[in-house]
Design an enzyme around this catalytic site. Structure first.
Site, PDB file in Angstrom:
ATOM      1  N   GLU A 284       0.828  -1.218   0.000  1.00 17.58           N
ATOM      2  CA  GLU A 284       0.000   0.000   0.000  1.00 17.58           C
ATOM      3  C   GLU A 284       0.855   1.257   0.000  1.00 17.58           C
ATOM      4  O   GLU A 284       0.409   2.305  -0.441  1.00 17.58           O
ATOM      5  CB  GLU A 284      -0.930   0.022   1.226  1.00 17.58           C
ATOM      6  CG  GLU A 284      -2.267  -0.615   0.947  1.00 17.58           C
ATOM      7  CD  GLU A 284      -3.320  -0.369   2.041  1.00 17.58           C
ATOM      8  OE1 GLU A 284      -3.005   0.232   3.081  1.00 17.58           O
ATOM      9  OE2 GLU A 284      -4.449  -0.817   1.829  1.00 17.58           O
ATOM     10  N   HIS A 305       8.030 -26.513  -1.424  1.00 14.47           N
ATOM     11  CA  HIS A 305       7.391 -27.629  -2.125  1.00 14.47           C
ATOM     12  C   HIS A 305       6.224 -27.151  -2.984  1.00 14.47           C
ATOM     13  O   HIS A 305       5.409 -27.955  -3.436  1.00 14.47           O
ATOM     14  CB  HIS A 305       6.934 -28.674  -1.101  1.00 14.47           C
ATOM     15  CG  HIS A 305       8.103 -29.262  -0.357  1.00 14.47           C
ATOM     16  ND1 HIS A 305       8.649 -30.493  -0.661  1.00 14.47           N
ATOM     17  CD2 HIS A 305       8.862 -28.749   0.651  1.00 14.47           C
ATOM     18  CE1 HIS A 305       9.678 -30.720   0.141  1.00 14.47           C
ATOM     19  NE2 HIS A 305       9.827 -29.674   0.948  1.00 14.47           N
ATOM     20  N   LYS A 419     -14.122  -0.102  -3.873  1.00 11.88           N
ATOM     21  CA  LYS A 419     -15.199   0.329  -2.963  1.00 11.88           C
ATOM     22  C   LYS A 419     -16.265   1.081  -3.744  1.00 11.88           C
ATOM     23  O   LYS A 419     -17.464   0.850  -3.562  1.00 11.88           O
ATOM     24  CB  LYS A 419     -14.645   1.247  -1.869  1.00 11.88           C
ATOM     25  CG  LYS A 419     -13.756   0.558  -0.871  1.00 11.88           C
ATOM     26  CD  LYS A 419     -13.381   1.542   0.231  1.00 11.88           C
ATOM     27  CE  LYS A 419     -12.224   1.032   1.048  1.00 11.88           C
ATOM     28  NZ  LYS A 419     -11.647   2.047   1.924  1.00 11.88           N
TER      29      LYS A 419
HETATM   30  O1  PA5 Z   1      -3.275   1.202   5.872  1.00 13.90           O
HETATM   31  C1  PA5 Z   1      -4.403   1.655   5.745  1.00 13.90           C
HETATM   32  O2  PA5 Z   1      -4.668   2.849   5.922  1.00 13.90           O
HETATM   33  C2  PA5 Z   1      -5.563   0.737   5.383  1.00 13.90           C
HETATM   34  O3  PA5 Z   1      -5.126  -0.544   5.124  1.00 13.90           O
HETATM   35  C3  PA5 Z   1      -6.566   0.703   6.506  1.00 13.90           C
HETATM   36  O4  PA5 Z   1      -5.948   0.276   7.689  1.00 13.90           O
HETATM   37  C4  PA5 Z   1      -7.746  -0.211   6.191  1.00 13.90           C
HETATM   38  O5  PA5 Z   1      -8.327   0.144   4.977  1.00 13.90           O
HETATM   39  C5  PA5 Z   1      -8.800  -0.151   7.305  1.00 13.90           C
HETATM   40  O6  PA5 Z   1      -9.237   1.158   7.456  1.00 13.90           O
HETATM   41  P1  PA5 Z   1     -10.040   1.619   8.728  1.00 13.90           P
HETATM   42  O7  PA5 Z   1      -9.173   1.465   9.903  1.00 13.90           O
HETATM   43  O8  PA5 Z   1     -10.378   3.038   8.442  1.00 13.90           O
HETATM   44  O9  PA5 Z   1     -11.264   0.749   8.815  1.00 13.90           O
END
Ligand code: PA5
Length: 443
Positions: A284, A305, A419
């Site tokens: 990310e 494996h 989303k």
């Molecule tokens: O790293 C990030 O910002 C995302 O992976 C969030 O942690 C994830 O989308 C969950 O978001 P939230 O804590 O707002 O539910």
């Protein structure tokens, strides 16, 4: 200080030492831009000095809350996804008994809100039906669909089972200080709640209550975890050179040579979710603007494996970073067998870990011979303190690497695409135009 170590000497057949050294000034500039706040995404730098900012009062509050929850329940469901899930799971799975999934406090911590599997929820609710359970619900935005569905299901179940008043004492929320549906809900229902600092993004939040409360509920030592992170913070921010700089420079040098994939490999099944945490952190943070090393994970020797063949002889585009745990916690010796029908007596009297270490060494040599540059992160042992060091090391190196590639390592605009489509397909209010458009495409 006993510490995790980093060794990149086995990438030198693939990229010259001078080429790596030439990147150190760039890595140092990137580090400086994080420290002085001039980097991209500078409103999300709260993780940088988080370990030294966490106060003892906050840690005690988290431990007391965990203790109270444990006193009322024997199972806690931790609800969250992405950065609001993986750090806690990584530590708990690394430190818990492999077969009982119990933390040190005899408490079972299980996870929900990280998928939308109907059968998963049916089975979860079935499992919880005769348990004294509590809920730790975590969402920074407070609006993420997956945890919101899980919380709606389990909150209703818990209230029906123990009544609203007792349910309110068994629910803890971790969310934004003022924004989002979860904050509104927590305040209205009077749940105990913790705040995720504004300037700490999800995947960098393991050392906030997001990671610390579930880990404390499981009975593991959050103070040792934070201590390890403090040690690594000091090591990396106060000294000139550091293993985070070396790792960032080494993987960037390889990436610029065309190695597009980084495999994080472990030889310890307890590290599986550390790898999952690392994949999210790097994926990310770096994968944007059509840039970034693809972070992949393998559990060895299991995956030798399955994926071993590809790694050894597939396209040469991978670098590998092995996390090696130097000492296992327990001793198990392989017994001698008089008949020796399995021809295994050459291993008799050896510890299982000694065999594992030779598998590790043999694999690293084979992969280097096969064209996979190899880096090594070694941990003296698998405990909370070294995991704290590891978290900070990887977070800092990630911030440095992402800044070196010119992206904003702290946003994740790409995750909105699915989303938006999902909400349009589900006719969420506000998505009318998108809904019309996507449905027309499906005809
Ligand atoms: O790293 C990030 O910002 C995302 O992976 C969030 O942690 C994830 O989308 C969950 O978001 P939230 O804590 O707002 O539910």
């Amino acid at each position: 200080m006993n510490s995790i170590k980093f060794d990149y000497s086995h990438i030198c057949n693939f990229v010259k030492k001078e080429e790596i050294s030439a990147l150190f000034p760039e890595a140092k500039n990137a580090l400086e831009s994080l420290k002085n706040g001039s980097c991209k995404g500078n409103d999300f730098l709260g993780w940088l000095d988080l370990p030294t900012r966490i106060g003892i009062a906050e840690l005690n509050d988290i431990e007391n809350t965990a203790r109270e929850l444990r006193a009322r329940t024997n199972v806690v469901v931790v609800i969250g996804i992405g950065g609001s899930y993986l750090g806690a799971r990584a530590v708990i799975e690394a430190l818990a008994d492999s077969f009982h999934n119990f933390g040190d406090a005899g408490m079972k911590v299980i996870f929900a809100g990280h998928n939308i599997g109907e059968d998963y929820y049916h089975e979860l609710m079935n499992y919880l039906s005769d348990k004294e359970f509590g809920i730790c619900v975590i969402s920074k935005s407070g609006t993420t669909t997956e945890p919101a569905i899980a919380f709606r299901l389990l909150k209703e179940m818990l209230e029906a089972k123990v009544g609203k008043a007792e349910a309110g004492k068994r629910i803890v929320a971790i969310t934004d200080a003022s924004k989002g549906a979860l904050r509104t809900l927590a305040d209205q229902e009077g749940y105990k709640s913790f705040v995720i600092p504004d300037n700490v993004g999800g995947r960098f939040s393991v050392l906030t209550p997001v990671g610390l409360l579930p880990i404390a509920i499981a009975g593991f030592d959050i103070k040792a975890l934070v201590k390890g992170a403090v040690e690594m913070q000091k090591e990396c921010l106060e000294k000139q050179g550091s293993i985070a700089l070396e790792y960032a420079a080494a993987r960037t040098a390889l990436h610029r040579k065309g190695y597009a994939v980084e495999l994080l490999a472990n030889f310890n099944p307890k590290l599986h979710y550390i790898t999952e945490w690392w994949k999210q952190l790097y994926g990310e943070s770096e994968g944007k603007e059509h840039k970034g090393i693809f972070p992949a994970g393998v559990d060895f020797t299991t995956d030798l494996h399955s994926m071993g063949q590809y790694i050894q002889q597939g396209p040469r585009m991978m670098m590998e970073t092995v996390i090696s745990v130097e000492n296992s916690q327990y001793k198990v010796e392989i017994p001698a067998d008089e008949a020796n029908l399995d021809k295994l007596n050459f291993l008799a009297g050896k510890r299982v870990d000694a065999v594992n270490k030779m598998a590790e060494l043999g694999t690293r040599i084979a992969h280097v011979d096969g064209g996979v540059p190899n880096m090594l992160v070694s941990m003296p042992a698998l405990n909370a303190e070294y995991i704290g060091q590891l978290f900070y090391f990887f977070e800092l190196a990630c911030g440095i690497s992402g800044s070196m590639s010119g992206v904003n390592p702290f946003d994740q605009p790409g995750v909105e695409a699915y989303k938006n489509n999902m909400f349009a397909l589900l006719d969420k209010p506000g998505y009318e135009a998108a809904s019309k458009e996507i449905k027309a495409r499906l005809k």
